[in-house]
Design a protein around this motif. Structure first.
Motif, PDB file in Angstrom:
ATOM      1  N   CYS A   8       1.061  -1.245   0.000  1.00  0.00           N
ATOM      2  CA  CYS A   8       0.047  -0.222   0.156  1.00  0.00           C
ATOM      3  C   CYS A   8       1.138   1.181  -0.059  1.00  0.00           C
ATOM      4  N   TYR A   9       0.361   2.358  -0.470  1.00  0.00           N
ATOM      5  CA  TYR A   9       0.940   3.600  -0.269  1.00  0.00           C
ATOM      6  C   TYR A   9      -0.006   4.675   0.053  1.00  0.00           C
ATOM      7  N   LYS A  10       0.602   5.860   0.362  1.00  0.00           N
ATOM      8  CA  LYS A  10      -0.126   7.060   0.628  1.00  0.00           C
ATOM      9  C   LYS A  10       0.441   8.149   0.596  1.00  0.00           C
ATOM     10  N   PHE A  11      -0.051   9.205  -0.277  1.00  0.00           N
ATOM     11  CA  PHE A  11       0.793  10.226  -0.556  1.00  0.00           C
ATOM     12  C   PHE A  11       0.168  11.382   0.373  1.00  0.00           C
ATOM     13  N   VAL A  12       1.312  11.639   1.476  1.00  0.00           N
ATOM     14  CA  VAL A  12       0.817  12.733   2.574  1.00  0.00           C
ATOM     15  C   VAL A  12       2.066  13.243   3.120  1.00  0.00           C
ATOM     16  N   THR A  13       2.244  14.562   3.566  1.00  0.00           N
ATOM     17  CA  THR A  13       3.450  15.176   3.839  1.00  0.00           C
ATOM     18  C   THR A  13       4.122  14.402   5.021  1.00  0.00           C
ATOM     19  N   LEU A  14       5.204  13.779   5.142  1.00  0.00           N
ATOM     20  CA  LEU A  14       5.941  13.387   6.254  1.00  0.00           C
ATOM     21  C   LEU A  14       6.826  14.288   6.849  1.00  0.00           C
ATOM     22  N   THR A  15       7.055  14.822   7.814  1.00  0.00           N
ATOM     23  CA  THR A  15       8.024  15.793   8.512  1.00  0.00           C
ATOM     24  C   THR A  15       8.820  14.940   9.557  1.00  0.00           C
ATOM     25  N   ASP A  16       8.223  13.850   9.979  1.00  0.00           N
ATOM     26  CA  ASP A  16       8.753  13.056  11.053  1.00  0.00           C
ATOM     27  C   ASP A  16       9.207  11.867  10.531  1.00  0.00           C
ATOM     28  N   ARG A  17      10.189  11.719   9.408  1.00  0.00           N
ATOM     29  CA  ARG A  17      10.528  10.371   9.232  1.00  0.00           C
ATOM     30  C   ARG A  17      11.613   9.810   9.716  1.00  0.00           C
ATOM     31  N   GLU A  18      12.444  10.377  10.479  1.00  0.00           N
ATOM     32  CA  GLU A  18      13.370   9.635  11.267  1.00  0.00           C
ATOM     33  C   GLU A  18      12.600   9.109  12.365  1.00  0.00           C
ATOM     34  N   ALA A  19      11.799   9.566  13.127  1.00  0.00           N
ATOM     35  CA  ALA A  19      11.352   9.126  14.342  1.00  0.00           C
ATOM     36  C   ALA A  19      10.240   7.885  13.680  1.00  0.00           C
ATOM     37  N   LEU A  20       9.460   8.092  12.695  1.00  0.00           N
ATOM     38  CA  LEU A  20       8.904   6.971  12.285  1.00  0.00           C
ATOM     39  C   LEU A  20       9.516   5.871  11.854  1.00  0.00           C
ATOM     40  N   LYS A  21      10.766   6.054  11.084  1.00  0.00           N
ATOM     41  CA  LYS A  21      11.673   4.980  10.716  1.00  0.00           C
ATOM     42  C   LYS A  21      12.102   4.121  11.859  1.00  0.00           C
ATOM     43  N   ALA A  22      12.572   4.574  13.015  1.00  0.00           N
ATOM     44  CA  ALA A  22      12.843   3.796  14.240  1.00  0.00           C
ATOM     45  C   ALA A  22      11.491   3.137  14.739  1.00  0.00           C
ATOM     46  N   ASP A  23      10.472   3.814  14.788  1.00  0.00           N
ATOM     47  CA  ASP A  23       9.426   3.352  15.649  1.00  0.00           C
ATOM     48  C   ASP A  23       8.875   1.977  14.836  1.00  0.00           C
ATOM     49  N   LEU A  24       8.631   2.280  13.342  1.00  0.00           N
ATOM     50  CA  LEU A  24       8.020   1.311  12.561  1.00  0.00           C
ATOM     51  C   LEU A  24       9.219   0.117  12.364  1.00  0.00           C
ATOM     52  N   ALA A  25      10.493   0.309  12.407  1.00  0.00           N
ATOM     53  CA  ALA A  25      11.432  -0.801  12.286  1.00  0.00           C
ATOM     54  C   ALA A  25      11.261  -1.495  13.581  1.00  0.00           C
ATOM     55  N   ALA A  26      11.103  -1.050  14.694  1.00  0.00           N
ATOM     56  CA  ALA A  26      11.052  -1.757  15.881  1.00  0.00           C
ATOM     57  C   ALA A  26       9.638  -2.660  15.899  1.00  0.00           C
ATOM     58  N   ARG A  27       8.531  -1.971  15.566  1.00  0.00           N
ATOM     59  CA  ARG A  27       7.316  -2.958  15.845  1.00  0.00           C
ATOM     60  C   ARG A  27       7.381  -3.739  14.682  1.00  0.00           C
ATOM     61  N   CYS A  28       8.006  -3.514  13.411  1.00  0.00           N
ATOM     62  CA  CYS A  28       7.939  -4.638  12.589  1.00  0.00           C
ATOM     63  C   CYS A  28       8.657  -5.833  12.940  1.00  0.00           C
ATOM     64  N   LEU A  29       9.884  -5.749  13.510  1.00  0.00           N
ATOM     65  CA  LEU A  29      11.032  -6.507  13.816  1.00  0.00           C
ATOM     66  C   LEU A  29      10.467  -7.420  15.014  1.00  0.00           C
ATOM     67  N   GLU A  30       9.487  -6.492  15.957  1.00  0.00           N
ATOM     68  CA  GLU A  30       9.099  -7.500  17.049  1.00  0.00           C
ATOM     69  C   GLU A  30       7.748  -8.379  16.778  1.00  0.00           C
ATOM     70  N   ARG A  31       7.469  -8.141  15.487  1.00  0.00           N
ATOM     71  CA  ARG A  31       6.295  -8.991  15.068  1.00  0.00           C
ATOM     72  C   ARG A  31       6.773  -9.861  13.822  1.00  0.00           C
TER      73      ARG A  31
END
Length: 96
Positions: A8-31
């Motif tokens: 999936c994809y979504k066009f939306v302005t992302l100004t917090d990419r660094e924080a999102l990266k760390a959070d999503l990586a951790a959540r995906c890995l733990e699952r």
């Protein structure tokens, strides 16, 4: 055992990419998810594989963020995971 694959994809302005990266990586890995999430200044692009429970949990987590509330992943099944590892990458802005 079948592996659930989503994209999936979504066009939306992302100004917090660094924080999102760390959070999503951790959540995906733990699952135990495998795949790639691309975070660009203009949006998100998701390719993930895992169990139904893990995929549902990460999609639900993403939808809590108002920017991703209407994500509509396309689903498919495979016998084996199509990805070898989990990566969350920051992309530069796309050129026109």
């Amino acid at each position: 055992m079948s592996v659930l694959n989503i994209s999936c994809y979504k066009f939306v302005t992302l100004t917090d990419r660094e924080a999102l990266k760390a959070d999503l990586a951790a959540r995906c890995l733990e699952r135990g998810l495998k795949g790639t999430i691309l975070l660009a200044p203009e949006g998100i692009n998701v390719f993930l594989a895992g169990t139904r429970e893990a995929i549902d949990a990460i999609v639900e987590y993403l939808r809590v963020d108002p920017r991703f509330a209407d994500l509509q992943p396309k689903e498919s099944l495979s016998d084996e995971p199509p990805f070898k590892r989990m990566r969350v990458r920051l992309k530069k802005k796309s050129s026109p």
